[in-house]
Design an enzyme around this catalytic site. Sequence first.
Site, PDB file in Angstrom:
ATOM      1  N   ARG A   1       0.815  -1.214   0.000  1.00 35.32           N
ATOM      2  CA  ARG A   1       0.000   0.000   0.000  1.00 35.32           C
ATOM      3  C   ARG A   1       0.849   1.265   0.000  1.00 35.32           C
ATOM      4  O   ARG A   1       0.543   2.232  -0.701  1.00 35.32           O
ATOM      5  CB  ARG A   1      -0.934  -0.008   1.216  1.00 35.32           C
ATOM      6  CG  ARG A   1      -2.043  -1.041   1.072  1.00 35.32           C
ATOM      7  CD  ARG A   1      -2.620  -1.425   2.399  1.00 35.32           C
ATOM      8  NE  ARG A   1      -1.707  -2.307   3.126  1.00 35.32           N
ATOM      9  CZ  ARG A   1      -2.067  -3.245   3.981  1.00 35.32           C
ATOM     10  NH1 ARG A   1      -3.340  -3.416   4.251  1.00 35.32           N
ATOM     11  NH2 ARG A   1      -1.189  -4.002   4.593  1.00 35.32           N
TER      12      ARG A   1
ATOM     13  N   ARG B   1       7.479  -9.186  -4.869  1.00 41.20           N
ATOM     14  CA  ARG B   1       7.440 -10.652  -4.889  1.00 41.20           C
ATOM     15  C   ARG B   1       6.353 -11.142  -5.841  1.00 41.20           C
ATOM     16  O   ARG B   1       6.536 -12.053  -6.613  1.00 41.20           O
ATOM     17  CB  ARG B   1       7.168 -11.188  -3.485  1.00 41.20           C
ATOM     18  CG  ARG B   1       8.402 -11.729  -2.822  1.00 41.20           C
ATOM     19  CD  ARG B   1       8.081 -12.346  -1.530  1.00 41.20           C
ATOM     20  NE  ARG B   1       7.102 -11.531  -0.802  1.00 41.20           N
ATOM     21  CZ  ARG B   1       6.769 -11.710   0.468  1.00 41.20           C
ATOM     22  NH1 ARG B   1       7.331 -12.661   1.151  1.00 41.20           N
ATOM     23  NH2 ARG B   1       5.888 -10.954   1.063  1.00 41.20           N
TER      24      ARG B   1
ATOM     25  N   ARG C   1      13.132  -1.157   6.300  1.00 41.41           N
ATOM     26  CA  ARG C   1      13.866  -1.500   7.519  1.00 41.41           C
ATOM     27  C   ARG C   1      15.350  -1.452   7.188  1.00 41.41           C
ATOM     28  O   ARG C   1      15.750  -1.735   6.054  1.00 41.41           O
ATOM     29  CB  ARG C   1      13.487  -2.904   8.018  1.00 41.41           C
ATOM     30  CG  ARG C   1      12.103  -2.996   8.667  1.00 41.41           C
ATOM     31  CD  ARG C   1      12.039  -2.269  10.013  1.00 41.41           C
ATOM     32  NE  ARG C   1      10.740  -2.391  10.667  1.00 41.41           N
ATOM     33  CZ  ARG C   1       9.739  -1.521  10.575  1.00 41.41           C
ATOM     34  NH1 ARG C   1       9.869  -0.443   9.826  1.00 41.41           N
ATOM     35  NH2 ARG C   1       8.596  -1.720  11.231  1.00 41.41           N
TER      36      ARG C   1
ATOM     37  N   GLU D   1      19.588   0.514  14.562  1.00 37.54           N
ATOM     38  CA  GLU D   1      18.970   1.702  15.160  1.00 37.54           C
ATOM     39  C   GLU D   1      18.540   1.433  16.601  1.00 37.54           C
ATOM     40  O   GLU D   1      18.157   0.314  16.935  1.00 37.54           O
ATOM     41  CB  GLU D   1      17.788   2.187  14.299  1.00 37.54           C
ATOM     42  CG  GLU D   1      16.626   1.233  14.191  1.00 37.54           C
ATOM     43  CD  GLU D   1      15.520   1.783  13.269  1.00 37.54           C
ATOM     44  OE1 GLU D   1      15.780   2.015  12.082  1.00 37.54           O
ATOM     45  OE2 GLU D   1      14.399   1.964  13.789  1.00 37.54           O
TER      46      GLU D   1
ATOM     47  N   HIS E   1      13.755   7.286  11.847  1.00 45.06           N
ATOM     48  CA  HIS E   1      12.590   6.394  11.733  1.00 45.06           C
ATOM     49  C   HIS E   1      11.282   7.156  12.027  1.00 45.06           C
ATOM     50  O   HIS E   1      10.548   6.830  12.968  1.00 45.06           O
ATOM     51  CB  HIS E   1      12.750   5.188  12.684  1.00 45.06           C
ATOM     52  CG  HIS E   1      11.931   4.004  12.273  1.00 45.06           C
ATOM     53  ND1 HIS E   1      12.316   2.703  12.484  1.00 45.06           N
ATOM     54  CD2 HIS E   1      10.722   3.923  11.664  1.00 45.06           C
ATOM     55  CE1 HIS E   1      11.392   1.884  12.037  1.00 45.06           C
ATOM     56  NE2 HIS E   1      10.400   2.598  11.526  1.00 45.06           N
TER      57      HIS E   1
HETATM   58  C1  DGY Z   1       6.001   0.907  10.734  1.00 45.70           C
HETATM   59  O1  DGY Z   1       4.827   1.122  11.026  1.00 45.70           O
HETATM   60  O2  DGY Z   1       6.411  -0.203  10.389  1.00 45.70           O
HETATM   61  C2  DGY Z   1       6.927   2.063  10.839  1.00 45.70           C
HETATM   62  O3  DGY Z   1       8.176   1.771  10.320  1.00 45.70           O
HETATM   63  C3  DGY Z   1       7.048   2.479  12.285  1.00 45.70           C
HETATM   64  O4  DGY Z   1       7.670   1.457  12.983  1.00 45.70           O
END
Ligand code: DGY
Length: 327
Positions: free
Chosen positions: A157, A179, A240, A269, A287
């Site tokens: 999304r 994927r 990530r 992090e 983040h």
């Molecule tokens: C998520 O919602 O995955 C964002 O990276 C916040 O952690």
Amino acid sequence: MSQPRVLVASPVFPEVVQRLAGHFEIEAIADGEAWSQEEFVRRLADKDGALVMGGHRVDAGVIAACPRLRMVSNMSVGYNNLDVDALTAAGVQASNTPDVLTETTADFGFALVMAAARRMLEAEKFLRAGQWTRWRYDMFAGCEVHGSTLGILGMGRIGQGIAQRGAYGFGMEVIYHNRTRLDATIEAACQARYVEMPALLARADHLVLVLPYTREAHHIIGAAELACMKPTATLVNIGRGGLVDETALIAALKAGKLAAAALDVFEGEPQVNPGLLELPNVVLTPHIASATVPTRLAMANLAADNLIAFFEGHGALTPVNTPAARS
Ligand code: DGY
């Protein structure tokens, strides 16, 4: 009957904690406090449920130490901090907070594309340092955004939201790899074309990573992948940290094999590789892609609603697993 006991393991909006307190016996971390993983597990040991964020891991060892645990509500869309297989096998429900953060996170992903391509932070630091003495034709000349090719790796999304911003807002050609290839109707709505990974790397002027972190996706962008990218390209990571081999990225940025990068997430992090801190052509944010007040409040409320719905027997609203009953 006694209320279920719920641990709120990271600071969150007081009104959400208060709402939870109307349904559960709550133990909530104090604002400004941070629990180590050991402390988290110690406090979780006698709880039925938990509201957690990415900072705490819930795996087989944690589950074994918490015999009452029935439900873990993660206040984020990504849930790589949860061992979902272990939770499912142990009969523990897990949930995340999708949808409520999609547009906000896509906004930020696009902001990072702009910041990296147009060298906004470098230029700002230069100005603040009093180094701006005259105008020059090539001062902080960056890469074009409008009309360029936007590559998206991970077309969930949020990826779709970024694609729409690029296609409709900036006249970009959008290519993606995922994927699973999307439905033709979704591709048309996003004006996005599916390509294989080598074409994505070779053609993107701006590559945005927004796929979930899994074992298979570890260092999906490493030295070999960076070598396939245009030296004028930019790389943005809002997925990530583990998706990118940071050592390889630093080497590529230093060697001019990549124009710039923007990272909102990091491998260790909140620690950040010192090599990144030294580079002028990388934008670093802590983040915060989903961090607007309304969105973070919506995430916190959804995380709370998941706990409430589950313990009221209606099932979690946004579950990530289908566990068997815990024995
Ligand atoms: C998520 O919602 O995955 C964002 O990276 C916040 O952690």
